[in-house]
Scaffold this motif. Structure first.
Motif, PDB file in Angstrom:
ATOM      1  N   UNK A  45      10.882 -11.526  -3.758  1.00  0.00           N
ATOM      2  CA  UNK A  45      10.143 -11.806  -2.528  1.00  0.00           C
ATOM      3  C   UNK A  45       8.656 -11.845  -2.842  1.00  0.00           C
ATOM      4  N   UNK A  46       8.026 -12.931  -2.551  1.00  0.00           N
ATOM      5  CA  UNK A  46       6.595 -13.055  -2.799  1.00  0.00           C
ATOM      6  C   UNK A  46       5.922 -13.625  -1.567  1.00  0.00           C
ATOM      7  N   UNK A  47       4.657 -13.399  -1.494  1.00  0.00           N
ATOM      8  CA  UNK A  47       3.811 -14.009  -0.477  1.00  0.00           C
ATOM      9  C   UNK A  47       4.259 -13.785   0.943  1.00  0.00           C
ATOM     10  N   UNK A  48       4.482 -14.902   1.630  1.00  0.00           N
ATOM     11  CA  UNK A  48       4.758 -14.877   3.056  1.00  0.00           C
ATOM     12  C   UNK A  48       6.109 -14.237   3.391  1.00  0.00           C
ATOM     13  N   UNK A  49       7.127 -14.450   2.587  1.00  0.00           N
ATOM     14  CA  UNK A  49       8.444 -13.859   2.842  1.00  0.00           C
ATOM     15  C   UNK A  49       8.400 -12.349   2.811  1.00  0.00           C
ATOM     16  N   UNK A  50       7.649 -11.799   1.857  1.00  0.00           N
ATOM     17  CA  UNK A  50       7.515 -10.342   1.775  1.00  0.00           C
ATOM     18  C   UNK A  50       6.762  -9.807   2.975  1.00  0.00           C
ATOM     19  N   UNK A  51       5.717 -10.487   3.397  1.00  0.00           N
ATOM     20  CA  UNK A  51       4.935 -10.030   4.546  1.00  0.00           C
ATOM     21  C   UNK A  51       5.792 -10.038   5.808  1.00  0.00           C
ATOM     22  N   UNK A  52       6.603 -11.080   5.990  1.00  0.00           N
ATOM     23  CA  UNK A  52       7.466 -11.138   7.177  1.00  0.00           C
ATOM     24  C   UNK A  52       8.517 -10.031   7.154  1.00  0.00           C
ATOM     25  N   UNK A  53       9.127  -9.784   6.005  1.00  0.00           N
ATOM     26  CA  UNK A  53      10.152  -8.747   5.901  1.00  0.00           C
ATOM     27  C   UNK A  53       9.560  -7.362   6.157  1.00  0.00           C
ATOM     28  N   UNK A  54       8.381  -7.097   5.584  1.00  0.00           N
ATOM     29  CA  UNK A  54       7.748  -5.792   5.791  1.00  0.00           C
ATOM     30  C   UNK A  54       7.301  -5.612   7.242  1.00  0.00           C
ATOM     31  N   UNK A  55       6.837  -6.691   7.874  1.00  0.00           N
ATOM     32  CA  UNK A  55       6.428  -6.614   9.273  1.00  0.00           C
ATOM     33  C   UNK A  55       7.632  -6.331  10.164  1.00  0.00           C
ATOM     34  N   UNK A  56       8.746  -7.003   9.895  1.00  0.00           N
ATOM     35  CA  UNK A  56       9.953  -6.762  10.690  1.00  0.00           C
ATOM     36  C   UNK A  56      10.490  -5.349  10.452  1.00  0.00           C
ATOM     37  N   UNK A  57      10.473  -4.909   9.200  1.00  0.00           N
ATOM     38  CA  UNK A  57      10.949  -3.558   8.901  1.00  0.00           C
ATOM     39  C   UNK A  57      10.080  -2.510   9.595  1.00  0.00           C
ATOM     40  N   UNK A  58       8.776  -2.753   9.632  1.00  0.00           N
ATOM     41  CA  UNK A  58       7.875  -1.832  10.318  1.00  0.00           C
ATOM     42  C   UNK A  58       8.183  -1.781  11.808  1.00  0.00           C
ATOM     43  N   UNK A  59       8.424  -2.944  12.401  1.00  0.00           N
ATOM     44  CA  UNK A  59       8.723  -2.989  13.842  1.00  0.00           C
ATOM     45  C   UNK A  59      10.042  -2.278  14.145  1.00  0.00           C
ATOM     46  N   UNK A  60      11.061  -2.494  13.323  1.00  0.00           N
ATOM     47  CA  UNK A  60      12.360  -1.848  13.549  1.00  0.00           C
ATOM     48  C   UNK A  60      12.239  -0.343  13.373  1.00  0.00           C
ATOM     49  N   UNK A  61      11.570   0.090  12.313  1.00  0.00           N
ATOM     50  CA  UNK A  61      11.412   1.526  12.080  1.00  0.00           C
ATOM     51  C   UNK A  61      10.578   2.187  13.171  1.00  0.00           C
ATOM     52  N   UNK A  62       9.550   1.479  13.668  1.00  0.00           N
ATOM     53  CA  UNK A  62       8.731   2.035  14.746  1.00  0.00           C
ATOM     54  C   UNK A  62       9.564   2.190  16.018  1.00  0.00           C
ATOM     55  N   UNK A  63      10.407   1.208  16.318  1.00  0.00           N
ATOM     56  CA  UNK A  63      11.269   1.301  17.500  1.00  0.00           C
ATOM     57  C   UNK A  63      12.257   2.455  17.351  1.00  0.00           C
ATOM     58  N   UNK A  64      12.846   2.609  16.167  1.00  0.00           N
ATOM     59  CA  UNK A  64      13.765   3.730  15.939  1.00  0.00           C
ATOM     60  C   UNK A  64      13.038   5.069  16.042  1.00  0.00           C
ATOM     61  N   UNK A  65      11.794   5.110  15.559  1.00  0.00           N
ATOM     62  CA  UNK A  65      10.998   6.329  15.652  1.00  0.00           C
ATOM     63  C   UNK A  65      10.795   6.722  17.111  1.00  0.00           C
ATOM     64  N   UNK A  66      10.435   5.764  17.953  1.00  0.00           N
ATOM     65  CA  UNK A  66      10.225   6.069  19.367  1.00  0.00           C
ATOM     66  C   UNK A  66      11.529   6.486  20.045  1.00  0.00           C
TER      67      UNK A  66
END
Length: 138
Positions: A45-66
């Motif tokens: 995973x490089x460039x834009x694909x990695x950024x999208x995956x990390x952004x989605x993972x952050x959003x999912x983990x933040x929702x689970x945290x709440x």
């Protein structure tokens, strides 16, 4: 159940910290890549694909945290009723004296210990305490 939810919550917190630290900095600083963005990295995973995956993972983990935070707070408030810390002021196995209900906390504690509460203005100087009486064998 609450212990399991706390463990899941802590795992989510650690994963969220890790995902946030893996993301590339958008600022003008050098970042963790050393060269300003890890330009020479090639792989899955490089460039834009990695950024999208990390952004989605952050959003999912933040929702689970709440969600886990809300669940823990609901579980904590469900089993407890408001109560005073003074309800259990009498030592175990002893009844509180009849007059121990009035006054402030210091006076109540002094009554429980068998002492007389101190008056605001001392009426006479206190006498020196005597030595404790030791039983003698016969």
């Amino acid at each position: 159940m609450q212990t399991v939810l706390i463990i899941v919550h802590l795992i989510i917190v650690l994963a969220l910290i890790g995902v946030v630290l893996l993301q590339r900095s958008e600022g003008g600083g050098m970042g963790l890549g050393g060269g300003g963005g890890g330009g020479g990295v090639s792989g899955f995973m490089t460039g834009r694909g990695q950024a999208n995956a990390l952004t989605r993972a952050t959003a999912v983990l933040a929702a689970l945290f709440f969600l886990t935070s809300l669940a823990l707070s609901i579980m904590a408030s469900r089993g407890s009723a408001p109560r005073s810390i003074l309800d259990g002021a009498a030592p175990a196995g002893q009844q509180a004296p009849a007059g121990a209900q009035g006054g402030n906390v210091l006076e109540q504690l002094q009554r429980l210990q068998g002492e007389q509460p101190a008056n605001p203005a001392p009426s006479s100087p206190a006498t020196a305490p005597t030595a404790p009486q030791v039983p003698q064998s016969q």
